[in-house]
Structures are given as structure tokens and as C-alpha cells.
Write a protein that holds these residues in place. Structure first.
Motif, short mmCIF file in Angstrom:
data_model
loop_
_atom_site.label_atom_id
_atom_site.label_comp_id
_atom_site.label_asym_id
_atom_site.label_seq_id
_atom_site.Cartn_x
_atom_site.Cartn_y
_atom_site.Cartn_z
N UNK A 157 10.84 18.91 -29.36
CA UNK A 157 11.78 19.30 -28.42
C UNK A 157 11.23 19.59 -27.29
N UNK A 158 10.35 20.43 -27.37
CA UNK A 158 9.52 21.02 -26.01
C UNK A 158 9.20 19.74 -25.24
N UNK A 159 8.41 18.91 -26.02
CA UNK A 159 7.79 17.81 -25.60
C UNK A 159 8.70 16.77 -24.71
N UNK A 160 9.81 16.61 -25.16
CA UNK A 160 10.67 15.64 -24.64
C UNK A 160 11.58 16.30 -23.59
N UNK A 161 11.72 17.58 -23.40
CA UNK A 161 12.39 18.15 -22.38
C UNK A 161 11.38 18.20 -21.23
N UNK A 162 10.15 18.59 -21.43
CA UNK A 162 9.11 18.69 -20.56
C UNK A 162 9.03 17.25 -19.70
N UNK A 163 9.03 16.22 -20.71
CA UNK A 163 8.76 14.79 -19.97
C UNK A 163 10.12 14.55 -19.26
N UNK A 164 11.28 15.08 -19.49
CA UNK A 164 12.16 14.45 -18.70
C UNK A 164 12.33 15.33 -17.51
N UNK A 165 12.07 16.53 -17.32
CA UNK A 165 11.81 17.35 -16.23
C UNK A 165 10.72 17.09 -15.31
N UNK A 166 9.69 16.55 -15.86
CA UNK A 166 8.48 15.99 -14.99
C UNK A 166 8.94 14.59 -14.50
N UNK A 167 9.69 14.06 -15.16
CA UNK A 167 10.03 12.58 -14.53
C UNK A 167 10.96 12.48 -13.77
N UNK A 168 11.90 13.56 -13.61
CA UNK A 168 12.94 13.67 -12.62
C UNK A 168 12.62 14.88 -11.49
N UNK A 169 11.49 15.21 -11.34
CA UNK A 169 11.30 16.18 -10.31
C UNK A 169 10.64 15.39 -9.27
N UNK A 170 10.74 16.22 -8.11
CA UNK A 170 10.12 15.48 -6.94
C UNK A 170 8.94 14.94 -6.87
N UNK A 171 7.98 15.18 -7.50
CA UNK A 171 6.59 14.71 -7.83
C UNK A 171 6.13 14.12 -8.82
N UNK A 172 7.09 14.22 -9.89
CA UNK A 172 6.81 13.75 -11.13
C UNK A 172 6.59 12.06 -11.21
#
Length: 467
Positions: free
Chosen positions: A58-73
Motif C-alpha cells: 500500500x505504501x509503495x502504491x501511494x508513493x508511486x502515485x504521489x511522485x508521478x503526479x507531483x510537479x517534478x515526478x
């Protein structure tokens, strides 16, 4: 006629000669907990690792989504990171694939190896080894596969994504057990065992679907080489080869042949699991004699004036190892690697999608609705419906301390598809297609809804009465 055994004597049966033989009891009641611990620990660790692995997932999936949708991800990591090619070369032989393919085709083969070992263990000695015990989870799993697939296909018939009917069929055991772990003592052990057995049958169904329906171009020469390698592995088992070093290199070779054949390479992991010996090497009489001897030494150490905890621990580890088969040893060694390494990496790589308004709007498309309704509605209806039918017909019964409310809660948790659903999405729809981000988002939404509803239903259940 042999004399009656003395009080506390240790009974050993199953010798080659007729009857039973009695040996002096090497272990007192004080030592019993020490002996039981290594025997039950693998089962306890299975639940703990799966639950903790689900939280890590769960943590990995949330982290991936946050990074992919951040300004620099997107600019610095995605999707360029997963498209970088990695060439593995050895003595002039090389295999080059993108990093994402190495994860999905390579690392996930180890995950499927664990799946195969779990299926084999349950069939030989677990919940699926007894016909009546196995009937309920098998019926529930079949319902949980067929009904979601029918709902998806009904919504998507005639659509380009109709081939994705296998996406909502899968249950993610790690996520489901993680939710049960959060509920603590409210969940009876029987429900955990039922859900675990259901998910394992579900995994077997997913493997068969992948092999039968999601195979691309078939190259028969490589397929024959893969099957020939598997036959060699099976013969090694029949000839009594016990060392894993005989099996693992041939398993890697079979994986390469399977990769080149057109059938998904991860199935090599399941075939390898079926070939690895799952029986203890020693004959029963010799094993019992050895255990009596070691237990006698352990008693002396436990009751000695200068008992050494390290020696006791090492002796217990030795006894645990002595009664473990090569398949059990491999499963125990790989389980943590898969739960805390491979699956989180897979989730991180495959949920790193950019979510925009257009993708959200497409959740109402046949593809999105088919997945969401298949997982959130089809799963509990299929699991609960066929469970009810099998019990109504007298083929099965509810596990101890498990009520129908528990069972419907487990049915809702069965709608947490995630890992296997994401995996089938890549096979059914292909990578970098218009439907891939929609399907992934639908899986995330449906898994969240199913997990939340299952948690809330089971959360209101009272703790089971302890007798």
C-alpha cells in the motif's frame, strides 16, 4: 506382549515392524512450548508477513502515485525510468529488456514461484488437502472468479477492451490479510484460513487464465525446450535429488525458454514450484528415531544447571530444518524477499501513472465500470453466493467461529484485486495503450472501495468467544 508405557513415555508409531514402540520420554511438559514454536512458526509467520507485506504494498502504491503526479515526478522519473534498457550478458550471451520488463517478467517470476509453492503446500497438506475442508474455499474462489468476469464481459461485450475480462477475477492475498490484521481479535482464525485458501485457489485460476487466454505469438521450439526442461526437473524429483542447487539453475533456463516461447515467462515459476520436492527426505522410522535422540539431548540442555539459550535455539532450528522439505525451505527463504521487496517494487513501477481529469472521466467507460463493478459487486456476490450454495447442498460447512457476516466481509475483501489484476491488465490490454491508465485507476478505486467496505463490515463484529 509389551509392557505398558511408563507415565510420560513418548509414543512413536509407524515403524516397519508391526505395532508401536515406546521410548523414554525425552521432553517434559516445560519443554513443549519450545518444541511447538518452530513447528507452528511458519504458519504464524505466513499471516504476519502477508499482512505486513500488504501494508508495504500500500505504501509503495501511494508513493508511486504521489511522485508521478507531483510537479517534478514526471519530468525526472516517469516514464523514462522504467523504459531504460538493461542488458544482462554472460560469456557472450545476452538478454536485453526494459527495466519495467525485467520487473514484470523477471522478478515477478519469483512471485509466481512462491504462488506455486503455496498452492502445492495447500493441496498436499493444507486446507485444500481434505475434500470437505477444501470445498468451501474452492467454491468461493470459483464464484469469485466467474461472476466478476461475467459482469465485466457483459458490460464490455463488443468493445475493444472485451479481452480484459480476466482483470477483475483476482484477489490480492497480501492486501486482504493486511486488512484482517488491522481488525485484530475481531477476526476468527477460521476466517483467515478461509480467505488464504480462497486466494490461493484464486491465484491458481489466474495462472490458468494467463496460460490459456493471454498468450501471444507461440514459438513451438522454445516451448518444447521449456517443457523438456520441466520434465528433466520432474525426473530429478523422482530420482530423489534433494538439493535446491539442482533445481534453481534449470529453473532459470526454463524461464528463458518460456520467455522466448511467447507464453508469459512468469509461468516458469509455477512449473518450477511443482517440480521441487515437497516431502521430507528421511523415511518416517529413521526420522522419528533421530528426533527422539535430539529431543533427549535438548531435555538435558533445558534442565541443565548451565542451560545455554543459544544452544537450545540452534537445536530447535535444527529440528525445524530436519522436518522441512526443500519446497518448505525455499518458500520460507523467499517469502520475505517477495513480500517486502519484489511486490512493492512491482506496485511502485506499475502504479506510477499520471492521473488527470480525462482519466477520471473514463472511469465511467465500459472498461472502468467493468473493473469497478466486477471487483466491488461481482466478487462478494460470487464468493458469498457459491459459498451459500455449497453449504446448502451439504458439500461444505462454515469454519469454526465464522458467521455469514464474516463470510460476506471476506467476500468484500476479495474485491481487493491489485497485484494480480495489475499484472493481467498488462497482458490483456498491453503497455502504453489508451486503456492501461484507466484500468489501473479503476483497479485502485475498486480495491479501495472493497477494502474499506470489508473493513467497516468486519469492524462491527464482536470478538469471538474464547473457550
Amino acid at each position: 506382549m509389551p509392557a505398558a508405557p511408563a507415565a510420560g513415555a513418548f509414543l512413536v508409531s509407524g515403524q516397519r515392524s508391526a505395532g508401536c514402540h515406546y521410548y523414554p520420554a525425552p521432553i517434559s511438559f516445560m519443554a513443549v512450548p519450545l518444541l511447538v514454536r518452530p513447528l507452528v512458526r511458519p504458519f504464524a509467520e505466513f499471516f504476519r508477513r502477508e499482512a505486513a507485506g500488504g501494508i508495504m504494498l500500500m505504501v509503495s502504491a501511494v508513493l508511486a502515485l504521489v511522485l508521478a503526479n507531483s510537479n517534478w515526478g514526471p519530468a525526472h522519473f516517469f516514464p523514462e525510468l522504467w523504459e531504460k534498457h538493461l542488458n544482462l550478458a554472460l560469456n557472450g550471451f545476452g538478454l536485453e529488456m526494459s527495466l519495467l520488463h525485467w520487473i514484470n517478467d523477471g522478478l515477478m517470476s519469483i512471485f509466481f514461484l512462491i504462488v506455486g509453492l503455496e498452492i502445492k503446500r495447500e493441496v498436499l497438506e493444507g486446507e485444500l488437502s481434505d475434500r470437505r475442508q477444501a470445498t468451501l474455499p474452492i467454491a468461493a474462489a470459483l464464484g469469485g472468479m466467474v461472476v466478476p468476469a461475467m459482469i465485466y464481459f457483459f458490460i464490455n461485450r463488443g468493445q475493444p477492451a472485451a479481452n480484459g475480462w480476466g482483470i477483475p477475477m483476482a484477489t490480492d492475498i497480501a492486501f486482504a490479510l493486511a486488512v484482517l490484521q488491522l481488525l485484530g481479535p475481531r477476526v476468527p482464525l477460521g476466517l483467515k484460513v478461509f480467505l488464504t485458501a480462497l486466494a490461493i485457489v484464486d491465484d491458481l485460476g489466474a495462472v490458468l487464465v494467463i496460460a490459456g487466454f493471454y498468450t501471444t505469438d507461440l514459438h513451438l521450439t522454445y516451448l518444447y525446450l521449456a517443457l523438456g526442461t520441466w520434465m528433466l526437473l520432474l525426473n530429478l524429483n523422482l530420482l530423489g535429488a534433494r538439493l535446491l542447487i539442482f533445481y534453481l539453475p534449470l529453473g532459470i533456463l526454463m524461464w528463458y525458454f518460456m520467455l522466448e516461447s511467447g507464453i508469459h515467462a512468469t509461468l516458469a515459476g509455477v512449473l518450477l514450484a511443482l517440480a521441487i520436492p515437497s516431502r521430507i527426505g528421511q523415511a518416517k522410522p529413521e526420522l522419528l528415531l533421530m528426533l527422539n535422540s535430539r529431543l533427549s539431548m535438548l531435555q538435558d540442555e533445558v534442565h541443565g544447571a548451565d542451560a545455554n539459550p543459544r544452544i537450545i535455539s540452534e537445536e530447535l532450528e535444527y529440528l525445524s530444518d530436519a522436518i522441512s522439505s526443500p519446497a518448505q525451505k525455499l518458500e520460507q527463504r523467499l517469502h520475505s524477499v517477495v513480500a517486502f521487496g519484489i511486490i512493492p517494487i512491482f506496485a511502485f513501477a506499475n502504479t506510477s501513472l499520471e492521473i488527470d481529469a480525462a482519466v477520471f472521466r473514463q472511469l465511467a467507460s465500459p472498461l472502468g465500470l467493468g473493473i469497478i463493478l466486477g471487483l466491488t459487486v461481482g466478487k462478494p456476490l460470487g464468493i458469498g453466493g457459491l459459498s451459500w450454495l455449497s453449504i446448502r447442498l451439504g458439500w461444505a460447512s462454515l469454519p469454526a467461529n465464522v458467521t455469514w457476516r464474516h463470510l460476506w466481509g471476506a467476500g468484500l475483501l476479495g474485491g481487493i484485486g491489485f497485484t494480480m489484476s495489475l499484472f493481467i491488465t498488462l497482458l490483456a490490454l498491453g503497455e502504453h495503450t489508451a486503456g492501461e491508465p484507466v484500468a489501473k485507476l479503476a483497479i485502485l478505486v475498486a480495491s479501495t472501495i472493497s477494502g474499506t467496505m470489508g473493513f467497516l463490515l468486519l469492524r462491527t463484529m464482536p470478538e469471538p468467544v474464547k473457550h
